[in-house]
Motif scaffolding. Structure first.
Motif, PDB file in Angstrom:
ATOM      1  N   PRO A 155       1.070  -1.291  -0.141  1.00 61.07           N
ATOM      2  CA  PRO A 155      -0.070   0.078  -0.013  1.00 61.07           C
ATOM      3  C   PRO A 155       0.944   1.201  -0.075  1.00 61.07           C
ATOM      4  O   PRO A 155       2.024   1.308   0.379  1.00 61.07           O
ATOM      5  CB  PRO A 155      -0.829  -0.058   1.301  1.00 61.07           C
ATOM      6  N   GLN A 164      -6.617   4.504   3.099  1.00 64.05           N
ATOM      7  CA  GLN A 164      -7.629   3.586   2.693  1.00 64.05           C
ATOM      8  C   GLN A 164      -6.756   2.300   2.278  1.00 64.05           C
ATOM      9  O   GLN A 164      -7.163   1.009   2.156  1.00 64.05           O
ATOM     10  CB  GLN A 164      -8.621   3.987   1.553  1.00 64.05           C
ATOM     11  N   GLU A 165      -5.779   2.481   1.395  1.00 64.35           N
ATOM     12  CA  GLU A 165      -4.716   1.591   0.873  1.00 64.35           C
ATOM     13  C   GLU A 165      -4.253   0.605   2.037  1.00 64.35           C
ATOM     14  O   GLU A 165      -4.201  -0.725   2.120  1.00 64.35           O
ATOM     15  CB  GLU A 165      -3.810   1.803  -0.042  1.00 64.35           C
ATOM     16  N   ASP A 168      -7.160  -1.473   3.504  1.00 67.51           N
ATOM     17  CA  ASP A 168      -7.377  -2.588   2.578  1.00 67.51           C
ATOM     18  C   ASP A 168      -6.470  -3.743   2.698  1.00 67.51           C
ATOM     19  O   ASP A 168      -6.725  -4.778   2.712  1.00 67.51           O
ATOM     20  CB  ASP A 168      -7.626  -2.174   1.105  1.00 67.51           C
TER      21      ASP A 168
END
Length: 186
Positions: A155, A164-165, A168
């Motif tokens: 990420p 958000q990465e 995730d």
């Protein structure tokens, strides 16, 4: 640096100490454990599926933690905080509260992966560039053919922006049922 009361560790069946001394360099804690004791603690937690995380402070980290209160919280809440620098070991000895040895993340990586392989523990690798992570996973699997790498992610980490990465990637590790997440970021 001040020494605090021995910190209890919930373990059973291992030679690791039930308690150990946790020292403080200003706001940065450092656990006085040897590499073999750290490996025993982490293996126990990994096999049992007990969460937690390890930080490896060095002198640069001591300075950064003083400047950034959010980093201070990360170090305070760590399961283990290990001296990743000989100057921290030397300083502890000068102050009469010796940390036994430098225990860096890079020194623990292969022994911990061997333990994961032996216990059949699924591993997730979180790292820098995708090609670097892919190469690291390939080398680890070549050296440890029964190692179960169940996923990896690279990420973009922007401490000031959208995370958000990273969220995730951690969700992917959870979905893969990883019990060991190796974070290899500079």
């Amino acid at each position: 640096m001040t020494a605090v009361i021995d910190r209890p560790v919930a373990l059973s069946g291992y030679a690791a100490p039930k308690t150990w001394l946790r020292l403080h360099y200003g706001d940065v804690p450092v656990d006085a454990l040897t590499a073999s004791q750290v490996l025993e603690v982490l293996t126990e937690r990994m096999v049992a599926g007990i969460g937690g995380y390890v930080v490896t402070p060095n002198v640069d980290h001591l300075v950064n933690v003083q400047r950034d209160p959010s980093l201070r919280k990360i170090y305070e809440r760590a399961t283990l905080s290990l001296a990743d620098g000989v100057p921290l070991v030397w300083l502890s000895k000068l102050l009469g509260q010796p940390v036994r040895e430098k225990v860096s993340g890079s020194d623990l990586l292969m022994p911990l992966l061997r333990a994961a392989e032996g216990a059949g523990v699924p591993v997730f690798v979180l790292g820098s560039r995708p090609e670097v992570v892919a190469r690291a996973c390939a080398v680890a699997c070549q050296d440890l053919p029964r190692l179960q790498i169940v996923g990896s992610a690279s990420p973009m980490i922007d401490l000031e922006g959208d995370q958000q990465e990273v969220v995730d990637a951690l969700d992917a590790a959870r979905r893969a049922s990883a019990r060991l997440v190796v974070v290899a970021l500079g």
